[in-house]
Motif scaffolding. Structure first.
Motif, PDB file in Angstrom:
ATOM      1  N   GLN A  12     -12.287   4.572   4.000  1.00 40.11           N
ATOM      2  CA  GLN A  12     -11.728   5.365   5.299  1.00 40.11           C
ATOM      3  C   GLN A  12     -12.724   6.257   5.470  1.00 40.11           C
ATOM      4  OE1 GLN A  12      -9.151   4.849   7.151  1.00 40.11           O
ATOM      5  NE2 GLN A  12      -7.803   3.400   5.902  1.00 40.11           N
ATOM      6  N   ASP A  13     -12.832   6.443   6.689  1.00 44.57           N
ATOM      7  CA  ASP A  13     -13.839   7.488   7.368  1.00 44.57           C
ATOM      8  C   ASP A  13     -12.996   8.732   7.657  1.00 44.57           C
ATOM      9  OD1 ASP A  13     -15.977   6.044   7.607  1.00 44.57           O
ATOM     10  OD2 ASP A  13     -15.674   5.291   9.565  1.00 44.57           O
ATOM     11  N   ASN A  14     -11.607   8.770   7.995  1.00 47.64           N
ATOM     12  CA  ASN A  14     -10.939   9.841   8.355  1.00 47.64           C
ATOM     13  C   ASN A  14     -10.527  10.569   7.157  1.00 47.64           C
ATOM     14  OD1 ASN A  14      -8.417  11.359   8.834  1.00 47.64           O
ATOM     15  ND2 ASN A  14      -8.516  10.625  10.831  1.00 47.64           N
ATOM     16  N   GLU A  15     -10.882  11.458   6.783  1.00 48.46           N
ATOM     17  CA  GLU A  15     -10.454  12.306   5.395  1.00 48.46           C
ATOM     18  C   GLU A  15      -8.957  12.567   5.159  1.00 48.46           C
ATOM     19  OE1 GLU A  15     -11.687  16.012   2.584  1.00 48.46           O
ATOM     20  OE2 GLU A  15     -12.508  15.849   4.597  1.00 48.46           O
ATOM     21  N   HIS A  16      -8.381  12.910   6.276  1.00 51.89           N
ATOM     22  CA  HIS A  16      -7.086  13.266   6.100  1.00 51.89           C
ATOM     23  C   HIS A  16      -6.212  11.895   6.000  1.00 51.89           C
ATOM     24  CE1 HIS A  16      -2.988  15.077   6.995  1.00 51.89           C
ATOM     25  NE2 HIS A  16      -2.753  14.401   7.733  1.00 51.89           N
ATOM     26  N   ARG A  56       0.895  -1.343  -0.025  1.00 56.65           N
ATOM     27  CA  ARG A  56      -0.016  -0.016  -0.043  1.00 56.65           C
ATOM     28  C   ARG A  56       0.753   1.330   0.013  1.00 56.65           C
ATOM     29  NH1 ARG A  56      -5.763  -1.365   2.809  1.00 56.65           N
ATOM     30  NH2 ARG A  56      -5.745   0.841   2.959  1.00 56.65           N
ATOM     31  N   SER A  57       2.396   1.202   0.297  1.00 55.04           N
ATOM     32  CA  SER A  57       2.721   2.330   0.174  1.00 55.04           C
ATOM     33  C   SER A  57       4.230   1.767  -0.336  1.00 55.04           C
ATOM     34  CB  SER A  57       3.082   2.978   1.549  1.00 55.04           C
ATOM     35  OG  SER A  57       3.899   2.325   2.446  1.00 55.04           O
ATOM     36  N   VAL A  79      -3.727  10.772   2.568  1.00 52.68           N
ATOM     37  CA  VAL A  79      -2.435  10.487   2.614  1.00 52.68           C
ATOM     38  C   VAL A  79      -2.307   9.218   2.225  1.00 52.68           C
ATOM     39  CG1 VAL A  79      -0.657   9.752   4.275  1.00 52.68           C
ATOM     40  CG2 VAL A  79      -2.087  12.060   4.849  1.00 52.68           C
ATOM     41  N   GLU A  80      -3.132   8.367   2.560  1.00 49.43           N
ATOM     42  CA  GLU A  80      -2.994   6.860   1.900  1.00 49.43           C
ATOM     43  C   GLU A  80      -3.087   6.979   0.448  1.00 49.43           C
ATOM     44  OE1 GLU A  80      -5.077   3.517   3.690  1.00 49.43           O
ATOM     45  OE2 GLU A  80      -4.693   4.344   5.692  1.00 49.43           O
ATOM     46  N   LYS A  81      -4.092   7.621  -0.236  1.00 43.54           N
ATOM     47  CA  LYS A  81      -4.260   7.792  -1.825  1.00 43.54           C
ATOM     48  C   LYS A  81      -2.958   8.203  -2.584  1.00 43.54           C
ATOM     49  CE  LYS A  81      -7.971   9.396  -3.553  1.00 43.54           C
ATOM     50  NZ  LYS A  81      -8.976  10.311  -3.948  1.00 43.54           N
ATOM     51  N   GLN A  82      -2.276   9.308  -1.657  1.00 38.66           N
ATOM     52  CA  GLN A  82      -0.997   9.619  -2.343  1.00 38.66           C
ATOM     53  C   GLN A  82      -0.107   8.651  -2.160  1.00 38.66           C
ATOM     54  OE1 GLN A  82      -0.316  13.122  -0.020  1.00 38.66           O
ATOM     55  NE2 GLN A  82      -1.607  14.505  -1.304  1.00 38.66           N
ATOM     56  N   ILE A 122      -7.356  -2.254  -3.767  1.00 39.75           N
ATOM     57  CA  ILE A 122      -6.721  -1.185  -2.878  1.00 39.75           C
ATOM     58  C   ILE A 122      -7.343   0.190  -2.638  1.00 39.75           C
ATOM     59  CG2 ILE A 122      -4.782  -0.366  -1.760  1.00 39.75           C
ATOM     60  CD1 ILE A 122      -3.277  -2.827  -2.667  1.00 39.75           C
ATOM     61  N   GLN A 123      -7.575   0.695  -3.688  1.00 38.24           N
ATOM     62  CA  GLN A 123      -8.002   2.104  -3.771  1.00 38.24           C
ATOM     63  C   GLN A 123      -9.307   1.990  -3.612  1.00 38.24           C
ATOM     64  OE1 GLN A 123      -7.515   2.637  -8.053  1.00 38.24           O
ATOM     65  NE2 GLN A 123      -5.396   3.320  -8.091  1.00 38.24           N
ATOM     66  N   ARG A 124     -10.160   0.988  -3.844  1.00 37.29           N
ATOM     67  CA  ARG A 124     -11.636   1.022  -3.311  1.00 37.29           C
ATOM     68  C   ARG A 124     -11.548   0.973  -1.726  1.00 37.29           C
ATOM     69  NH1 ARG A 124     -15.343  -3.829  -5.427  1.00 37.29           N
ATOM     70  NH2 ARG A 124     -13.769  -4.727  -4.028  1.00 37.29           N
ATOM     71  N   MET A 125     -10.676   0.141  -1.053  1.00 39.88           N
ATOM     72  CA  MET A 125     -10.581   0.012   0.357  1.00 39.88           C
ATOM     73  C   MET A 125     -10.146   1.361   0.995  1.00 39.88           C
ATOM     74  SD  MET A 125      -8.717  -3.711   0.876  1.00 39.88           S
ATOM     75  CE  MET A 125      -8.595  -3.322   2.686  1.00 39.88           C
ATOM     76  N   ILE A 126      -9.158   2.073   0.166  1.00 37.18           N
ATOM     77  CA  ILE A 126      -8.831   3.371   0.995  1.00 37.18           C
ATOM     78  C   ILE A 126      -9.835   4.532   0.973  1.00 37.18           C
ATOM     79  CG2 ILE A 126      -7.348   5.105   0.277  1.00 37.18           C
ATOM     80  CD1 ILE A 126      -5.349   3.401  -0.760  1.00 37.18           C
ATOM     81  N   GLU A 127     -10.858   4.382  -0.211  1.00 37.25           N
ATOM     82  CA  GLU A 127     -11.911   5.270  -0.445  1.00 37.25           C
ATOM     83  C   GLU A 127     -13.002   5.162   0.923  1.00 37.25           C
ATOM     84  OE1 GLU A 127     -12.494   7.641  -2.034  1.00 37.25           O
ATOM     85  OE2 GLU A 127     -10.678   7.796  -3.484  1.00 37.25           O
TER      86      GLU A 127
END
Length: 622
Positions: free
Chosen positions: A364-368, A324-325, A372-375, A357-362
């Motif tokens: 996330q409840d915490n916007e910040h 994921r990173s 960060v995870e998307k980047q 993975i992108q769908r899992m990241i989306e």
């Protein structure tokens, strides 16, 4: 002025004396003749009572930064480490070199813990490894105040930071030790920490004007390879078989996969075992111990198997799923080749994995955190899809800017070739259209290749005009073409409809032949991994195998991991220089006086026996 000059002169002489002492112990105990980049400066600052922050990649020599200075001052050195297995491995390695080392943690019996405390009282221990929980116990802090250690080393220091890995809360509380030990220097060590994490470490540990050393992130002995994921289980089995029993880790994105892949490897005759967080503690400990002792060649694991694996001869790390990173990728691949010998990091990449993975990241409840995870994942995906040197992408991500290609990744060793792909693209796009834009890549490939499987026949797709028009090419070839068309924006995958392929507006001009189209020639075979990793290097492979077996026999006899006897790097050097005397053996990197006395004679005998056998064969053949 004269007094100041005298003070400078005294300091300079003191430094020279320390350097001489460090070099002497480096050669006598550890068997090395030179320091790695940054080690000497870190050691000098620690011995002069200064706080230090050390950023070195896995395999860069962090442990020596506190182990060697421990031998050069009178007091105790305390090492706070997060993992019990890592502490035990390092203690065994130090004891094998004649260094009085011990560990204290909750996993010890009361008798063993009491014996260790009595040794401490008698000042018979030079290096003490403790868990963070033990370090924060009031009774232990009181002992530390009494002993006044030479310095305290905190390994895996990124765990202290709120920006580092999620970890035991005690790690974040270690700064409390400062108020009880204000005059004891601290050394914080980690393999990866961005600017925010570094600042957090210094603040939480209350480091006072620390000396900071940051090594290069480059691990030139690791070859980075990405292969398209076609038939992943077969790809994994074929790859591991080529490695001829070398040690490796295969990282997976789910617990279920670790067990499935492990079972598949076992059925293929490969010594493998799964490792994930839900396994029983005793089973996990047994797997780790067998891996360290070369009784298991491959561990198939989730990220639960990671930090603190003290095994320098891991030859390969495979990512069955994309991480994921880049930070995670770097840390996990960094577990290969810690001894400096050739190693390989292979990643199997499927764009569908990236979409999952992108769908899992989306979600996330915490916007910040989501941003960060998307980047971070976008950077990881860019590396997987890169068409330029992968090491450049990796180093530039860590702000170690360079434009020089490495010559040791798949893209440098086998640069992608371009070809006129218009006709192939038209075949693939037409097939997507003819099946109604309702099926995924695998089905499109079956139709293109003229498969007679039941689903194709039931759907009457064998009656389409595109049925069999690509039969001259392999499954893997068409998978690659279709993925490249997705990357080019000619096709999209609808995640909501089981990754069905759909044409975009841009596909229209390609279908009509109104544009030219170049694609990369599909990379079906892995030229970078054609041979075993252990085949690389100019040394006697037959002797290496014999010495490796001798090392395993000795390790089993003494109840220690094989690398505690000698590292692979030392064995390789023996297979180049053929040491046949004590003096020759001491010239081998990693052979100190104690190891010479314990193991030298058996290895010298084995080398002499090999050389005599070789001479007899030459005489007979002559």
């Amino acid at each position: 002025m004269l007094a100041k000059n005298a003070e400078v002169s005294d300091q300079s002489q003191h430094n020279q004396d320390l350097i001489a002492k460090l070099k002497q112990q480096l050669q006598r105990v550890f068997g090395y003749t030179s320091f790695r980049d940054g080690q000497l400066d870190v050691m000098l600052n620690a011995l002069q009572g200064r706080d230090t922050l050390v950023l070195m990649p896995t395999g860069g020599g962090k442990s020596l930064c506190y182990q060697l200075p421990a031998l050069c001052h009178e007091g105790l050195t305390v090492v706070i480490s997060p993992l019990l297995s890592l502490m035990q491995d390092q203690v065994e390695a130090l004891q094998a070199m004649g260094i009085s080392a011990a560990t204290l943690h909750s996993g010890l019996s009361s008798e063993t813990a009491l014996a260790t405390l009595q040794q401490l009282q008698r000042q018979q221990i030079k290096v003490l490894y403790v868990s963070p929980e033990r370090a924060l116990q009031p009774s232990f802090i009181q002992r530390l105040q009494e002993y006044q250690p030479g310095f305290i080393a905190i390994d895996e220091a990124h765990c202290i930071s709120q920006w580092g890995h999620d970890f035991r809360p005690e790690y974040g509380q270690l700064g409390q030790l400062r108020q009880y030990l204000p005059n004891v220097p601290f050394m914080a060590l980690t393999a990866t920490a961005d600017a925010a994490t570094q600042h957090d470490i210094m603040e939480r540990l209350q480091l006072q004007q620390p000396y900071c050393h940051r090594s290069s992130f480059d691990r030139p002995n690791i070859r980075y390879v990405v292969q398209e994921k076609f038939k992943p289980l077969k790809q994994i089995k074929d790859y591991v078989k080529k490695q001829k029993g070398s040690a490796g880790i295969i990282y997976c994105g789910s617990r279920k996969k670790t067990e499935e892949i492990s079972e598949s490897l076992q059925q293929a005759g490969i010594k493998a075992a799964p490792y994930h967080a839900k396994l029983e503690h005793a089973l996990k400990e047994s797997t780790l111990r067998q891996f360290l002792r070369d009784d298991i060649d491959v561990v198939v694991a989730t990220i639960a198997f990671g930090m603190g694996i003290n095994k320098p001869n891991i030859r390969f790390v495979v990512h069955f799923d994309i991480p994921r990173s880049i930070e995670s990728y770097y840390q996990e691949t960094g577990r290969a080749g810690r001894d400096g010998l050739p190693a390989e990091a292979l990643m199997l990449f499927d764009p569908r994995d990236a979409q999952w993975i992108q769908r899992m990241i989306e979600e996330q409840d915490n916007e910040h955190r989501r941003l960060v995870e998307k980047q971070k994942f976008a950077a990881m995906q860019a590396m997987a899809e890169a068409q330029t040197c992968r090491r450049l992408v990796l180093l530039n991500y860590f702000n170690e800017f360079t434009d020089k290609e490495c010559g040791n990744c798949d893209l440098c060793l086998d640069p992608p070739q371009r070809f006129d792909a218009l006709e192939d693209a038209q075949k693939a796009l037409s097939c997507v259209y003819r099946v109604g834009q309702q099926f995924g890549i695998a089905h499109i490939v079956e139709v293109l290749r003229g498969s007679k499987n039941q689903r194709v026949l039931e759907l009457k797709h064998d009656q389409l005009s595109t049925y069999g028009i690509g039969q001259e090419q392999s499954h893997e070839y068409w998978f690659s073409i279709l993925r490249q068309l997705i990357h080019r924006g000619l096709i999209v995958q609808d995640i909501r409809r089981f990754a069905a392929l759909q044409l975009t507006e841009a596909a229209r001009s390609v279908l009509r032949g109104e544009v030219t189209l170049e694609l990369a020639k599909p990379r079906i075979n892995l030229t970078a991994t054609r041979n075993s990793i252990t085949d690389r290097g100019d040394y006697n492979k037959v002797l290496f195998r014999r010495l490796r077996k001798l090392r395993k026999d000795i390790a089993d006899r003494d109840g220690v991991p094989p690398f505690v006897v000698f590292s692979d790097a030392s064995l390789v050097e023996m297979c180049i220089d053929y040491p046949t005397s004590d003096a020759d053996m001491l010239a081998i990197s990693g052979v100190g006086q104690v190891k010479l006395e314990r193991y030298g004679a058996e290895f010298i005998d084995a080398i002499n026996h090999f050389l005599n056998g070789a001479s007899e064969r030459q005489l007979f053949n002559g």
